[in-house]
Design a protein around this motif. Structure first.
Motif, short mmCIF file in Angstrom:
data_model
loop_
_atom_site.label_atom_id
_atom_site.label_comp_id
_atom_site.label_asym_id
_atom_site.label_seq_id
_atom_site.Cartn_x
_atom_site.Cartn_y
_atom_site.Cartn_z
N ARG A 9 0.85 -1.19 0.00
CA ARG A 9 0.00 0.00 0.00
C ARG A 9 0.88 1.24 0.00
O ARG A 9 1.76 1.38 0.84
CB ARG A 9 -0.90 0.02 1.23
N ILE A 10 0.62 2.12 -0.94
CA ILE A 10 1.36 3.37 -1.02
C ILE A 10 0.70 4.38 -0.09
O ILE A 10 -0.53 4.46 -0.01
CB ILE A 10 1.38 3.89 -2.46
N SER A 11 1.51 5.13 0.63
CA SER A 11 0.99 6.13 1.55
C SER A 11 1.83 7.41 1.44
O SER A 11 2.92 7.38 0.87
CB SER A 11 1.01 5.59 2.98
N PRO A 12 1.34 8.52 1.98
CA PRO A 12 2.10 9.77 1.89
C PRO A 12 3.47 9.72 2.55
O PRO A 12 4.42 10.35 2.07
CB PRO A 12 1.20 10.78 2.60
N LEU A 13 3.59 8.97 3.63
CA LEU A 13 4.89 8.90 4.29
C LEU A 13 5.89 8.08 3.48
O LEU A 13 7.10 8.24 3.66
CB LEU A 13 4.74 8.34 5.70
N ASN A 14 5.40 7.21 2.57
CA ASN A 14 6.31 6.54 1.64
C ASN A 14 6.98 7.56 0.73
O ASN A 14 8.18 7.48 0.48
CB ASN A 14 5.57 5.53 0.77
N PHE A 15 6.20 8.52 0.24
CA PHE A 15 6.75 9.56 -0.61
C PHE A 15 7.73 10.44 0.16
O PHE A 15 8.78 10.83 -0.37
CB PHE A 15 5.63 10.43 -1.20
N ALA A 16 7.41 10.74 1.41
CA ALA A 16 8.30 11.56 2.23
C ALA A 16 9.62 10.83 2.50
O ALA A 16 10.70 11.42 2.43
CB ALA A 16 7.62 11.93 3.55
N THR A 17 9.55 9.53 2.78
CA THR A 17 10.75 8.74 3.01
C THR A 17 11.63 8.72 1.76
O THR A 17 12.84 8.93 1.84
CB THR A 17 10.37 7.30 3.41
N ALA A 18 11.00 8.49 0.62
CA ALA A 18 11.76 8.47 -0.63
C ALA A 18 12.40 9.83 -0.90
O ALA A 18 13.55 9.91 -1.34
CB ALA A 18 10.84 8.07 -1.78
N ALA A 19 11.67 10.90 -0.63
CA ALA A 19 12.20 12.25 -0.85
C ALA A 19 13.41 12.51 0.05
O ALA A 19 14.42 13.09 -0.41
CB ALA A 19 11.12 13.30 -0.60
N PHE A 20 13.34 12.10 1.31
CA PHE A 20 14.48 12.30 2.22
C PHE A 20 15.70 11.51 1.75
O PHE A 20 16.83 12.02 1.78
CB PHE A 20 14.12 11.90 3.65
N PHE A 21 15.51 10.27 1.31
CA PHE A 21 16.65 9.47 0.85
C PHE A 21 17.23 10.02 -0.45
O PHE A 21 18.46 10.04 -0.63
CB PHE A 21 16.26 8.00 0.69
N ILE A 22 16.39 10.49 -1.36
CA ILE A 22 16.88 11.09 -2.60
C ILE A 22 17.64 12.37 -2.30
O ILE A 22 18.71 12.63 -2.86
CB ILE A 22 15.71 11.33 -3.57
N LEU A 23 17.10 13.18 -1.39
CA LEU A 23 17.77 14.42 -1.01
C LEU A 23 19.12 14.15 -0.34
O LEU A 23 20.10 14.84 -0.61
CB LEU A 23 16.88 15.24 -0.07
N ALA A 24 19.18 13.12 0.49
CA ALA A 24 20.45 12.76 1.14
C ALA A 24 21.47 12.31 0.09
O ALA A 24 22.64 12.70 0.15
CB ALA A 24 20.22 11.66 2.17
N GLY A 25 21.03 11.51 -0.88
CA GLY A 25 21.94 11.08 -1.94
C GLY A 25 22.43 12.25 -2.78
O GLY A 25 23.61 12.33 -3.13
N TYR A 26 21.54 13.18 -3.07
CA TYR A 26 21.92 14.37 -3.83
C TYR A 26 22.96 15.20 -3.07
O TYR A 26 23.93 15.68 -3.65
CB TYR A 26 20.68 15.21 -4.13
N ILE A 27 22.74 15.35 -1.77
CA ILE A 27 23.69 16.12 -0.95
C ILE A 27 25.04 15.42 -0.86
O ILE A 27 26.09 16.06 -0.90
CB ILE A 27 23.10 16.41 0.44
N PHE A 28 25.05 14.08 -0.76
CA PHE A 28 26.32 13.35 -0.72
C PHE A 28 27.08 13.50 -2.04
O PHE A 28 28.31 13.58 -2.05
CB PHE A 28 26.10 11.87 -0.42
N ILE A 29 26.35 13.53 -3.15
CA ILE A 29 27.00 13.61 -4.46
C ILE A 29 27.45 15.04 -4.78
O ILE A 29 28.61 15.28 -5.14
CB ILE A 29 26.07 13.07 -5.56
N TYR A 30 26.53 16.00 -4.67
CA TYR A 30 26.82 17.37 -5.10
C TYR A 30 27.17 18.33 -3.98
O TYR A 30 27.57 19.45 -4.24
CB TYR A 30 25.62 17.93 -5.88
N GLY A 31 26.97 17.95 -2.74
CA GLY A 31 27.27 18.83 -1.62
C GLY A 31 26.09 19.74 -1.30
O GLY A 31 25.20 19.95 -2.12
N ALA A 32 26.09 20.28 -0.10
CA ALA A 32 25.01 21.17 0.34
C ALA A 32 25.39 22.60 0.01
O ALA A 32 26.48 23.06 0.34
CB ALA A 32 24.78 21.01 1.84
N LYS A 33 24.48 23.30 -0.66
CA LYS A 33 24.72 24.69 -1.03
C LYS A 33 23.48 25.50 -0.70
O LYS A 33 22.37 25.11 -1.02
CB LYS A 33 25.00 24.82 -2.52
N ILE A 34 23.69 26.62 -0.04
CA ILE A 34 22.61 27.57 0.21
C ILE A 34 23.06 28.91 -0.34
O ILE A 34 24.15 29.39 0.01
CB ILE A 34 22.26 27.66 1.70
#
Length: 103
Positions: free
Chosen positions: A19-44
């Motif tokens: 069953r797909i739920s909203p927190l599944n999308f949030a979990t995926a978003a956090f893991f994708i964001l973490a991978g992006y930050i590990f690859i490209y670094g954090a920039k503000i």
């Protein structure tokens, strides 16, 4: 007693569907964001955080794990998918409201 045993056997052989739920999308978003930050670094605002990118990535992985555990907890309490969606969307809304109030 025999009917109850038959029901448990019937439920045990029935495959559970994902069953797909909203927190599944949030979990995926956090893991994708973490991978992006590990690859490209954090920039503000264009300036990179040279020494903090790994720490910020680990924080997002921790957020993903916590949200995943919350999803499992909500699934145990709410068996119907419709109620699960309502509760999880309400939870996300509450967290966003608290976040903007503190900010």
């Amino acid at each position: 007693m025999a009917e109850q045993n038959d029901l448990t056997e019937k439920n045990a052989t029935k495959p559970s569907k994902f069953r797909i739920s909203p927190l599944n999308f949030a979990t995926a978003a956090f893991f994708i964001l973490a991978g992006y930050i590990f690859i490209y670094g954090a920039k503000i605002t264009g300036s990179p955080y040279e020494h903090w990118s790994g720490t910020i990535g680990l924080i997002f992985i921790l957020f993903g794990i916590v949200v995943s555990l919350l999803d499992i907890i909500f699934r145990n309490f709410f068996a119907e998918t419709k109620k699960l969606w309502i509760v999880e969307l309400s939870f996300i809304t509450l967290v966003l409201i608290i976040f903007f109030m503190v900010k």
